[in-house]
Design a protein around this motif. Structure first.
Motif, PDB file in Angstrom:
ATOM      1  N   SER A  23       0.850  -1.185   0.000  1.00  0.00           N
ATOM      2  CA  SER A  23       0.000   0.000   0.000  1.00  0.00           C
ATOM      3  C   SER A  23       0.893   1.246   0.000  1.00  0.00           C
ATOM      4  N   VAL A  24       0.310   2.382  -0.328  1.00  0.00           N
ATOM      5  CA  VAL A  24       1.077   3.631  -0.344  1.00  0.00           C
ATOM      6  C   VAL A  24       1.680   3.919   1.033  1.00  0.00           C
ATOM      7  N   PRO A  25       0.931   3.769   2.151  1.00  0.00           N
ATOM      8  CA  PRO A  25       1.565   3.993   3.456  1.00  0.00           C
ATOM      9  C   PRO A  25       2.754   3.059   3.706  1.00  0.00           C
ATOM     10  N   GLU A  26       2.659   1.811   3.234  1.00  0.00           N
ATOM     11  CA  GLU A  26       3.799   0.895   3.399  1.00  0.00           C
ATOM     12  C   GLU A  26       4.988   1.364   2.576  1.00  0.00           C
ATOM     13  N   TRP A  27       4.739   1.819   1.337  1.00  0.00           N
ATOM     14  CA  TRP A  27       5.830   2.321   0.507  1.00  0.00           C
ATOM     15  C   TRP A  27       6.460   3.566   1.124  1.00  0.00           C
ATOM     16  N   ARG A  28       5.629   4.445   1.691  1.00  0.00           N
ATOM     17  CA  ARG A  28       6.184   5.638   2.344  1.00  0.00           C
ATOM     18  C   ARG A  28       7.124   5.238   3.473  1.00  0.00           C
ATOM     19  N   THR A  29       6.744   4.229   4.235  1.00  0.00           N
ATOM     20  CA  THR A  29       7.593   3.745   5.321  1.00  0.00           C
ATOM     21  C   THR A  29       8.906   3.199   4.779  1.00  0.00           C
ATOM     22  N   VAL A  30       8.842   2.440   3.699  1.00  0.00           N
ATOM     23  CA  VAL A  30      10.056   1.890   3.079  1.00  0.00           C
ATOM     24  C   VAL A  30      10.989   3.022   2.653  1.00  0.00           C
ATOM     25  N   VAL A  31      10.433   4.025   1.991  1.00  0.00           N
ATOM     26  CA  VAL A  31      11.241   5.145   1.499  1.00  0.00           C
ATOM     27  C   VAL A  31      11.805   5.965   2.658  1.00  0.00           C
ATOM     28  N   MET A  32      10.974   6.269   3.636  1.00  0.00           N
ATOM     29  CA  MET A  32      11.455   7.044   4.786  1.00  0.00           C
ATOM     30  C   MET A  32      12.529   6.285   5.559  1.00  0.00           C
ATOM     31  N   ASP A  33      12.392   4.971   5.676  1.00  0.00           N
ATOM     32  CA  ASP A  33      13.424   4.164   6.332  1.00  0.00           C
ATOM     33  C   ASP A  33      14.749   4.247   5.579  1.00  0.00           C
ATOM     34  N   ALA A  34      14.687   4.217   4.254  1.00  0.00           N
ATOM     35  CA  ALA A  34      15.912   4.309   3.450  1.00  0.00           C
ATOM     36  C   ALA A  34      16.606   5.641   3.685  1.00  0.00           C
ATOM     37  N   TYR A  35      15.833   6.724   3.716  1.00  0.00           N
ATOM     38  CA  TYR A  35      16.421   8.042   3.952  1.00  0.00           C
ATOM     39  C   TYR A  35      16.871   8.215   5.405  1.00  0.00           C
ATOM     40  N   ALA A  36      16.232   7.519   6.339  1.00  0.00           N
ATOM     41  CA  ALA A  36      16.667   7.577   7.741  1.00  0.00           C
ATOM     42  C   ALA A  36      18.003   6.854   7.917  1.00  0.00           C
ATOM     43  N   MET A  37      18.160   5.740   7.205  1.00  0.00           N
ATOM     44  CA  MET A  37      19.400   4.963   7.309  1.00  0.00           C
ATOM     45  C   MET A  37      20.555   5.624   6.569  1.00  0.00           C
ATOM     46  N   GLN A  38      20.242   6.356   5.507  1.00  0.00           N
ATOM     47  CA  GLN A  38      21.254   7.045   4.709  1.00  0.00           C
ATOM     48  C   GLN A  38      20.815   8.498   4.522  1.00  0.00           C
ATOM     49  N   PRO A  39      21.092   9.344   5.492  1.00  0.00           N
ATOM     50  CA  PRO A  39      20.606  10.728   5.422  1.00  0.00           C
ATOM     51  C   PRO A  39      21.044  11.499   4.172  1.00  0.00           C
ATOM     52  N   SER A  40      22.184  11.144   3.604  1.00  0.00           N
ATOM     53  CA  SER A  40      22.658  11.869   2.421  1.00  0.00           C
ATOM     54  C   SER A  40      22.179  11.229   1.119  1.00  0.00           C
ATOM     55  N   LEU A  41      21.250  10.285   1.188  1.00  0.00           N
ATOM     56  CA  LEU A  41      20.728   9.614   0.000  1.00  0.00           C
ATOM     57  C   LEU A  41      20.124  10.633  -0.955  1.00  0.00           C
ATOM     58  N   SER A  42      20.452  10.508  -2.223  1.00  0.00           N
ATOM     59  CA  SER A  42      19.954  11.399  -3.262  1.00  0.00           C
ATOM     60  C   SER A  42      19.632  10.547  -4.479  1.00  0.00           C
ATOM     61  N   LEU A  43      18.353  10.415  -4.788  1.00  0.00           N
ATOM     62  CA  LEU A  43      17.920   9.536  -5.869  1.00  0.00           C
ATOM     63  C   LEU A  43      16.976  10.238  -6.829  1.00  0.00           C
ATOM     64  N   THR A  44      17.035   9.845  -8.095  1.00  0.00           N
ATOM     65  CA  THR A  44      16.030  10.258  -9.069  1.00  0.00           C
ATOM     66  C   THR A  44      14.874   9.263  -8.996  1.00  0.00           C
TER      67      THR A  44
END
Length: 95
Positions: A23-44
């Protein structure tokens, strides 16, 4: 030793990625977790699609919703970065 995998494709050939159903809320959690683990993450968007195995419309919606929420920011080059980290790195984005 054979150069083919169990599916019959050569080991160096990529097989199509199976899209995960979330679901969209699950995807948001996945994305936010990725950015939390790698604060300097920069993706297209295409990079995000490949990293998370998302389809294009879902990836765009999730990333843009996080921009709208102030969690991420989108650069002029189309990269999605954490808004709080970008503000500390580039004074132009300071509020």
């Amino acid at each position: 030793m054979s150069a083919t995998s169990m599916s019959g494709a050569a080991w160096w050939q990529e097989e199509p990625m199976i899209q995960l159903r979330r679901s969209v809320p699950e995807w948001r959690t996945v994305v936010m977790d990725a950015y939390a683990m790698q604060p300097s993450l920069s993706l297209t968007r295409p990079q995000g699609q490949r990293l998370w195995g998302m389809d294009a419309p879902t990836c765009g919606y999730v990333l843009d919703s996080l921009v709208d929420a102030g969690v991420l920011t989108r650069t002029s080059g189309g990269h999605y970065c954490r808004a709080d980290v970008l503000r500390t790195l580039d004074p132009v984005f300071a509020m």
